[in-house]
Design a protein around this motif. Structure first.
Motif, PDB file in Angstrom:
ATOM      1  N   VAL A 332       0.869  -1.180   0.000  1.00  0.00           N
ATOM      2  CA  VAL A 332       0.000   0.000   0.000  1.00  0.00           C
ATOM      3  C   VAL A 332       0.906   1.231   0.000  1.00  0.00           C
ATOM      4  CG1 VAL A 332      -1.797   1.281   1.214  1.00  0.00           C
ATOM      5  CG2 VAL A 332      -1.790  -1.223   1.285  1.00  0.00           C
ATOM      6  N   PRO A 333       0.979   1.955  -1.115  1.00  0.00           N
ATOM      7  CA  PRO A 333       1.900   3.085  -1.215  1.00  0.00           C
ATOM      8  C   PRO A 333       1.701   4.119  -0.106  1.00  0.00           C
ATOM      9  CG  PRO A 333       0.980   2.546  -3.361  1.00  0.00           C
ATOM     10  CD  PRO A 333       0.224   1.729  -2.362  1.00  0.00           C
ATOM     11  N   LEU A 334       2.765   4.849   0.197  1.00  0.00           N
ATOM     12  CA  LEU A 334       2.703   5.858   1.257  1.00  0.00           C
ATOM     13  C   LEU A 334       1.678   6.940   0.978  1.00  0.00           C
ATOM     14  CD1 LEU A 334       6.501   6.345   2.099  1.00  0.00           C
ATOM     15  CD2 LEU A 334       4.738   5.351   3.580  1.00  0.00           C
ATOM     16  N   ASN A 335       1.438   7.224  -0.313  1.00  0.00           N
ATOM     17  CA  ASN A 335       0.479   8.282  -0.649  1.00  0.00           C
ATOM     18  C   ASN A 335      -0.886   7.738  -1.050  1.00  0.00           C
ATOM     19  OD1 ASN A 335       1.189   7.204  -3.115  1.00  0.00           O
ATOM     20  ND2 ASN A 335       1.522   9.177  -4.131  1.00  0.00           N
ATOM     21  N   ALA A 336      -1.149   6.460  -0.791  1.00  0.00           N
ATOM     22  CA  ALA A 336      -2.453   5.882  -1.114  1.00  0.00           C
ATOM     23  C   ALA A 336      -3.532   6.521  -0.250  1.00  0.00           C
ATOM     24  CB  ALA A 336      -2.425   4.377  -0.901  1.00  0.00           C
ATOM     25  N   HIS A 337      -4.670   6.792  -0.859  1.00  0.00           N
ATOM     26  CA  HIS A 337      -5.757   7.485  -0.171  1.00  0.00           C
ATOM     27  C   HIS A 337      -6.212   6.735   1.082  1.00  0.00           C
ATOM     28  CE1 HIS A 337      -9.190  10.216   0.041  1.00  0.00           C
ATOM     29  NE2 HIS A 337      -9.988   9.165   0.216  1.00  0.00           N
ATOM     30  N   ALA A 338      -6.330   5.429   0.982  1.00  0.00           N
ATOM     31  CA  ALA A 338      -6.816   4.636   2.112  1.00  0.00           C
ATOM     32  C   ALA A 338      -5.837   4.637   3.279  1.00  0.00           C
ATOM     33  CB  ALA A 338      -7.097   3.205   1.667  1.00  0.00           C
ATOM     34  N   ARG A 339      -4.543   4.714   2.989  1.00  0.00           N
ATOM     35  CA  ARG A 339      -3.550   4.773   4.067  1.00  0.00           C
ATOM     36  C   ARG A 339      -3.633   6.113   4.790  1.00  0.00           C
ATOM     37  NH1 ARG A 339       1.775   2.969   5.516  1.00  0.00           N
ATOM     38  NH2 ARG A 339       1.843   1.447   3.806  1.00  0.00           N
ATOM     39  N   ILE A 340      -3.694   7.197   4.044  1.00  0.00           N
ATOM     40  CA  ILE A 340      -3.647   8.538   4.632  1.00  0.00           C
ATOM     41  C   ILE A 340      -4.870   8.815   5.488  1.00  0.00           C
ATOM     42  CG2 ILE A 340      -3.681  11.009   4.078  1.00  0.00           C
ATOM     43  CD1 ILE A 340      -1.948  10.387   1.662  1.00  0.00           C
ATOM     44  N   THR A 341      -6.021   8.298   5.087  1.00  0.00           N
ATOM     45  CA  THR A 341      -7.268   8.653   5.773  1.00  0.00           C
ATOM     46  C   THR A 341      -7.609   7.745   6.947  1.00  0.00           C
ATOM     47  OG1 THR A 341      -8.541   7.323   4.197  1.00  0.00           O
ATOM     48  CG2 THR A 341      -8.278   9.678   3.705  1.00  0.00           C
ATOM     49  N   ARG A 342      -6.823   6.727   7.211  1.00  0.00           N
ATOM     50  CA  ARG A 342      -7.136   5.835   8.336  1.00  0.00           C
ATOM     51  C   ARG A 342      -7.125   6.616   9.652  1.00  0.00           C
ATOM     52  NH1 ARG A 342      -5.469  -0.059   8.270  1.00  0.00           N
ATOM     53  NH2 ARG A 342      -4.745   0.441  10.370  1.00  0.00           N
ATOM     54  N   PRO A 343      -8.147   6.421  10.508  1.00  0.00           N
ATOM     55  CA  PRO A 343      -8.182   7.116  11.805  1.00  0.00           C
ATOM     56  C   PRO A 343      -6.934   6.896  12.637  1.00  0.00           C
ATOM     57  CG  PRO A 343     -10.308   6.134  11.341  1.00  0.00           C
ATOM     58  CD  PRO A 343      -9.376   5.643  10.273  1.00  0.00           C
ATOM     59  N   ASP A 344      -6.373   5.672  12.583  1.00  0.00           N
ATOM     60  CA  ASP A 344      -5.180   5.405  13.392  1.00  0.00           C
ATOM     61  C   ASP A 344      -3.930   6.073  12.828  1.00  0.00           C
ATOM     62  OD1 ASP A 344      -4.763   3.826  11.188  1.00  0.00           O
ATOM     63  OD2 ASP A 344      -4.693   1.923  12.265  1.00  0.00           O
ATOM     64  N   GLN A 345      -4.063   6.680  11.644  1.00  0.00           N
ATOM     65  CA  GLN A 345      -2.976   7.472  11.085  1.00  0.00           C
ATOM     66  C   GLN A 345      -3.220   8.964  11.267  1.00  0.00           C
ATOM     67  OE1 GLN A 345      -0.145   5.882   9.404  1.00  0.00           O
ATOM     68  NE2 GLN A 345      -1.134   4.275  10.617  1.00  0.00           N
ATOM     69  N   ASN A 346      -4.333   9.304  11.955  1.00  0.00           N
ATOM     70  CA  ASN A 346      -4.722  10.702  12.134  1.00  0.00           C
ATOM     71  C   ASN A 346      -5.163  10.995  13.561  1.00  0.00           C
ATOM     72  OD1 ASN A 346      -4.778  11.930   9.213  1.00  0.00           O
ATOM     73  ND2 ASN A 346      -5.709   9.906   9.037  1.00  0.00           N
ATOM     74  N   GLY A 347      -4.491  10.375  14.521  1.00  0.00           N
ATOM     75  CA  GLY A 347      -4.801  10.635  15.921  1.00  0.00           C
ATOM     76  C   GLY A 347      -6.203  10.239  16.315  1.00  0.00           C
ATOM     77  N   GLY A 348      -6.784   9.267  15.606  1.00  0.00           N
ATOM     78  CA  GLY A 348      -8.137   8.818  15.926  1.00  0.00           C
ATOM     79  C   GLY A 348      -9.237   9.669  15.328  1.00  0.00           C
ATOM     80  N   ALA A 349      -8.892  10.668  14.523  1.00  0.00           N
ATOM     81  CA  ALA A 349      -9.901  11.539  13.911  1.00  0.00           C
ATOM     82  C   ALA A 349     -10.875  10.698  13.089  1.00  0.00           C
ATOM     83  CB  ALA A 349      -9.233  12.585  13.020  1.00  0.00           C
ATOM     84  N   ALA A 350     -12.169  10.919  13.318  1.00  0.00           N
ATOM     85  CA  ALA A 350     -13.184  10.130  12.609  1.00  0.00           C
ATOM     86  C   ALA A 350     -14.366  11.009  12.240  1.00  0.00           C
ATOM     87  CB  ALA A 350     -13.654   8.959  13.475  1.00  0.00           C
ATOM     88  N   MET A 351     -14.989  10.666  11.114  1.00  0.00           N
ATOM     89  CA  MET A 351     -16.167  11.375  10.625  1.00  0.00           C
ATOM     90  C   MET A 351     -17.175  10.352  10.151  1.00  0.00           C
ATOM     91  SD  MET A 351     -14.019  13.962   8.163  1.00  0.00           S
ATOM     92  CE  MET A 351     -12.945  12.610   7.638  1.00  0.00           C
ATOM     93  N   LEU A 352     -18.442  10.657  10.325  1.00  0.00           N
ATOM     94  CA  LEU A 352     -19.506   9.835   9.756  1.00  0.00           C
ATOM     95  C   LEU A 352     -19.835  10.411   8.388  1.00  0.00           C
ATOM     96  CD1 LEU A 352     -21.644   7.579  10.081  1.00  0.00           C
ATOM     97  CD2 LEU A 352     -23.162   9.319  11.050  1.00  0.00           C
TER      98      LEU A 352
END
Length: 429
Positions: A332-352
């Protein structure tokens, strides 16, 4: 377009009878009762797990299919249109208050809008001057949701009641924002499983505004119709991708904390409410469709066929961010959309996320004006949307194939109690 699951589409029950009554309509009956939707399906369970009961239908009436008969309650802890599953048709519209309307005019408008929403969501007609557009339809899961923009509070003299979380969103380097199609004093989201029911509600809301407010901008969206697939599944967007696989679920222990303002709220009138970020995201489909499927999958980080991560498994399998291929490169490339948006890659940030696709025609160069009306819900946009979008702005592989063209942030108060209207705690507090 974060990698978070959309609410699943609903699969309607088999219709009891697809016909409608041929008897002459009786004055005073709602269109729902007139068509025998009452009692057609017994109990309907909503996304939040609440049961909606129906009285026994008149013997002479013929029931609608379950798709048309589904009803969402207007009154409740939260406003409708947040927890419900994806709807087939939607309209987003922003209004600016008329000069001189002020707090009193805004209160009268929200009172009218709330009563209209209650009636139409129950499958009833408007109190007067109904257009009859939805006369032959049931409630069709209609939802109508109301929110306040940053500018609303200055126009009504309520600046001290404006939430800190409603501060304007920061600028992002990839934005191409049209200010005329952004923000607004008031925001209304309309959704239904029938296009005519949704349009009927849009016209009713616009007519109710009268001289108190005028339309600032309006956008139309759609999703796959419930029952169009063999079983409920995550929706696809106009790029053909399964869009979102990690949406927070009401069954999760921290769901309410992430999505809704706690009670007592800060400010108090926002208790049980949420904040909606609205973005019109143009998809550059001609460029995207020139990529091979394999290249598209590298951009997203998931298989196009089934939404599974490139590291293997099914759609719901956890992504292995450290897995490498035979050459030692990350699967999974470093700039893949799914990698960047994971909550565990963003301090737990989550949106519905509860978006709509849109298509507004084809321009003179043959390029489709199409994409996503992105709508996401969170208890605090500064901890939800903003950190994720900042990270996407710095290096998302998908960014070269999309363009953010309009933006809005709205405070959506909790649901109205019986006899009250939305925002009453703010406007009369």
């Amino acid at each position: 377009m974060a990698d978070q699951s959309l609410p699943q589409t609903r699969t309607p029950e088999k219709a009891v009878n697809d016909g409608v009554s041929e008897s002459a309509p009786k004055e005073g009956l709602s269109r729902r009762r007139l068509l025998g939707t009452a009692g057609a399906t017994g109990l309907v369970l909503g996304a939040a797990g609440g049961a909606v009961g129906y009285a026994a239908r008149p013997a002479e009436a013929t029931p609608l299919t379950s798709l048309g008969s589904e009803e969402v309650m207007f009154h409740g802890k939260h406003q409708p249109g947040i927890l419900q599953g994806l709807q087939a048709r939607g309209h987003l519209v922003a209004f600016d208050l008329a000069a001189g309307a002020g707090r009193k005019g805004a209160a009268a408008l929200l009172r009218r809008w709330s009563e209209t929403a209650r009636r139409l969501m129950a499958g009833e007609t408007m109190t007067s001057d109904d257009t009859d557009v939805a006369r032959d339809a049931g409630p069709s899961s209609l939802t109508i949701t109301f929110g306040f923009g940053h500018s609303f509070f200055a126009r009504t003299g309520l600046e001290k009641q404006r939430p800190l979380a409603l501060d304007p969103l920061p600028d992002f380097s990839s934005d191409r924002i049209d200010k005329a199609r952004s923000n607004g004093d008031l925001w209304v989201q309309i959704g239904a499983d029938d296009a005519l029911v949704a349009f009927h509600a849009l016209r009713a809301i616009q007519k109710d505004a009268g001289g108190a407010a005028k339309v600032r901008w309006q956008m139309n969206g759609f999703n796959r119709s419930p029952g169009a697939t063999a079983h409920p599944m995550t929706a696809r967007n106009l790029m053909g991708q399964i869009d979102g696989t990690r949406n927070p679920k009401p069954t999760e222990s921290d769901f309410d904390r992430r999505i809704f303002v706690p009670s007592p709220g800060d400010p108090a009138w926002m208790a049980n409410g949420s904040y909606a970020v609205v973005r019109r995201i143009r998809m550059l489909l001609d460029d995207w469709e020139q990529l091979t499927v394999k290249a598209q999958e590298q951009v997203i980080g998931r298989r196009k066929a089934d939404g599974a991560p490139l590291t293997g498994g099914s759609e719901t399998t956890a992504m292995d961010l450290e897995k490498t291929d035979a050459k030692g490169d990350l699967v999974v490339p470093l700039n893949a959309h799914a990698r960047i948006t994971r909550p565990d890659q963003n301090g737990g940030a989550a949106m519905l996320r509860r978006p709509w696709s849109f298509h507004d025609g084809i321009d003179t160069d043959g390029v489709p004006d199409a994409g996503l009306l992105f709508v996401c819900w969170q208890a605090d946009p500064l901890r939800g949307f903003v950190p994720v979008q900042r990270k996407l702005d710095r290096g998302d592989a998908l960014s070269r194939y999309i363009r953010h063209e309009s933006s809005g942030l709205f405070a959506v108060p909790g649901g109205a109690a019986e006899g009250d209207y939305v925002g009453q705690g703010l406007l009369e507090g």
